[in-house]
Design an enzyme around this catalytic site. Structure first.
Site, short mmCIF file in Angstrom:
data_model
loop_
_atom_site.label_atom_id
_atom_site.label_comp_id
_atom_site.label_asym_id
_atom_site.label_seq_id
_atom_site.Cartn_x
_atom_site.Cartn_y
_atom_site.Cartn_z
N GLN A 1 -4.43 27.16 15.53
CA GLN A 1 -4.76 26.20 14.48
C GLN A 1 -4.44 26.87 13.15
OE1 GLN A 1 -8.92 25.48 13.34
NE2 GLN A 1 -8.56 23.30 13.63
N TYR B 1 -11.84 21.30 4.53
CA TYR B 1 -10.92 22.32 4.03
C TYR B 1 -9.81 21.63 3.21
CZ TYR B 1 -13.78 25.13 7.05
OH TYR B 1 -14.87 25.74 7.61
N ARG C 1 -5.76 18.16 13.60
CA ARG C 1 -7.20 17.84 13.68
C ARG C 1 -7.59 17.10 12.40
NH1 ARG C 1 -12.35 21.41 15.70
NH2 ARG C 1 -11.66 20.52 17.66
N ARG D 1 -18.92 25.12 21.73
CA ARG D 1 -20.10 25.96 22.02
C ARG D 1 -20.35 26.15 23.51
NH1 ARG D 1 -23.98 22.48 18.64
NH2 ARG D 1 -22.45 20.99 19.46
C1 LIG Z 1 -18.61 29.40 16.08
C2 LIG Z 1 -17.81 28.17 15.74
C3 LIG Z 1 -16.64 28.29 15.00
C4 LIG Z 1 -15.86 27.17 14.73
N1 LIG Z 1 -14.64 27.32 14.09
C5 LIG Z 1 -13.81 26.25 13.99
C6 LIG Z 1 -12.47 26.43 13.57
O1 LIG Z 1 -11.98 27.55 13.36
N2 LIG Z 1 -11.70 25.32 13.45
C7 LIG Z 1 -12.18 24.07 13.74
O2 LIG Z 1 -11.44 23.09 13.59
N3 LIG Z 1 -13.42 23.89 14.19
C8 LIG Z 1 -14.24 24.95 14.36
N4 LIG Z 1 -15.47 24.78 14.90
C9 LIG Z 1 -15.85 23.45 15.41
C10 LIG Z 1 -15.51 23.34 16.90
O3 LIG Z 1 -14.13 23.52 17.16
C11 LIG Z 1 -15.97 21.99 17.47
O4 LIG Z 1 -15.22 20.96 16.87
C12 LIG Z 1 -17.46 21.73 17.24
O5 LIG Z 1 -18.23 22.89 17.50
C13 LIG Z 1 -17.97 20.60 18.14
O6 LIG Z 1 -17.76 20.93 19.49
P1 LIG Z 1 -18.98 21.45 20.44
O7 LIG Z 1 -20.07 20.42 20.31
O8 LIG Z 1 -18.35 21.50 21.82
O9 LIG Z 1 -19.43 22.78 19.95
C14 LIG Z 1 -16.28 25.88 15.15
C15 LIG Z 1 -17.49 25.77 15.87
C16 LIG Z 1 -18.24 26.89 16.18
C17 LIG Z 1 -19.49 26.72 17.00
#
Ligand SMILES: Cc1cc2nc3c(=O)[nH]c(=O)nc-3n(C[C@H](O)[C@H](O)[C@H](O)COP(=O)(O)O)c2cc1C
Length: 359
Positions: free
Chosen positions: A99, A182, A230, A325
């Site tokens: 990404q 962002y 995204r 997560r």
């Molecule tokens: C530790 C962490 C770091 C994340 N970093 C990014 C990232 O670099 N880019 C992004 O688009 N989303 C990032 N997210 C969001 C996740 O990609 C995801 O969209 C969000 O956590 C919802 O999914 P989940 O409910 O399965 O955790 C991050 C989430 C977490 C928990």
């Protein structure tokens, strides 16, 4: 009717199943360079059976990092350590994705475990840029510089160079980070873009940065490989960006050569009170965009159960599911899901040869 463990082909790339590791910042790089942590973190999710492994938001220029620990791809020195990861991910049957990102006004922040707040200059902070000189708010108090046309062009060139380096580093799937408040999102959202030139005001003007950036990347990214974006499909704030806007933007991005929309939402304001966090809360966005913009989608957000993920694929609500997560909790989620869905062959195939037949 496709199922969670059916392969998925996009362009010349075939995923072994419909499960992806959602990009997750690790804030653990020095000067943007991937290290052993990144290799082991992403590598173990490939070993765990995911079809797609997406490396975290990776900055296209140093100024575009969220924190000093973000991964980068703004210099040639980044290529080899990224290659080390893509090679390992491929060797274990997954497709390596990256990404590429620019943090805009949310940059120059401390790592989450060090406060998540804007860094002062004397703490190692840096000047941030955005469509308008409006701070994000809350702990992110730093006021960004309003970008000139030259600044815009420079960032778009940085995205293009990042895409070229990503190709060289062996990535086979490129995601443009146009979400979560962002830089790109702050251009298309009326909450953060108050410009009066051709990059602000009307819908067409506010999406111009995203469309041009996509075009710059499409020119250099391989036609054989997936190019995805995204989006924050909805701002969850009155007067903000809407899902109907996202459908229209997705149609435009499709015309520019984007192959799939990764459907996230929010995070362009410090007020989260309207977010309906809960099981599959963003899946309706993936479903609507898939139907109305006629483009492949990824669903993400509190997808944690095998049956839940399978339902999304079977009912055509998205083409792939991304887990964040839950993949941290269980790197072997894909293997466990295959067992639960009784796709025993898939479960067996997902284990590395080193483990085969012994578990
Ligand atoms: C530790 C962490 C770091 C994340 N970093 C990014 C990232 O670099 N880019 C992004 O688009 N989303 C990032 N997210 C969001 C996740 O990609 C995801 O969209 C969000 O956590 C919802 O999914 P989940 O409910 O399965 O955790 C991050 C989430 C977490 C928990």
């Amino acid at each position: 009717m496709p199922q969670l463990f059916d392969p998925y082909q996009l362009k010349d790339i075939t995923l072994r199943n419909r499960i992806g590791v959602s990009p997750m910042c690790q804030y653990s790089a020095e000067d943007g360079v991937p290290n052993d942590w990144h290799l082991v973190n992403l590598g173990s999710r490939a070993v765990g059976g995911a079809g797609l492994v997406i490396a975290e938001a990776t900055a296209v220029e140093a100024r575009g990092r969220i924190s000093p620990g973000d991964l980068g791809i703004w210099a040639d020195k980044h290529i080899e350590p990224h290659y080390r990861m893509t090679k390992f991910i491929k060797e274990h049957g997954a497709v390596p994705a990256i990404q590429i990102a620019h943090a805009g006004r949310k940059g120059s922040a401390a790592r989450p475990w060090e406060g998540d707040n804007s860094l002062k200059d004397e703490e190692g902070g840096w000047e941030t840029v955005a469509p308008s000189a409006i701070a994000f708010g809350g702990e992110l108090w730093r006021v960004p510089k309003e970008m000139t046309h030259q600044d815009i062009q420079e960032v778009q060139t940085a995205f293009r160079s990042a895409a070229l380096r990503a190709l060289e580093a062996g990535y086979e799937w490129l995601e443009l980070h146009f979400a979560h408040g962002y830089l790109a999102h702050s251009f298309y959202s009326p909450l953060s873009n108050k410009r009066t030139d051709e990059y602000g005001g009307s819908f067409e003007n506010r999406i111009r940065f995203v469309v041009e950036t996509t075009r710059a990347v499409r020119e250099v990214w391989s036609d054989r490989l997936p190019l995805t974006a995204r989006l924050s499909c909805y701002d969850w704030v009155e007067g903000g960006w809407t899902i109907d806007d996202s459908v229209e933007l997705s149609k435009k991005l499709k015309a520019e050569g984007v192959d799939l929309i990764d459907c996230s939402s929010g995070f362009n304001s410090s007020d989260y009170k309207n977010y309906p966090f809960g099981a599959g809360w963003q899946v309706p966005f993936a479903e609507k965009i898939r139907k109305e913009a006629q483009i492949a989608t990824a669903a993400v957000g509190s997808i944690t159960q095998a049956m839940q993920a399978d339902e999304i694929i079977r009912n055509g609500r998205a083409d792939i599911v991304l887990l964040a997560r839950e993949m941290l909790r269980d790197p072997y989620w894909s293997y466990h899901a295959a067992l639960e869905l009784q796709t025993k062959d898939a479960a067996k195939e997902l284990l590395p040869v080193q483990y085969g037949g012994r578990v």
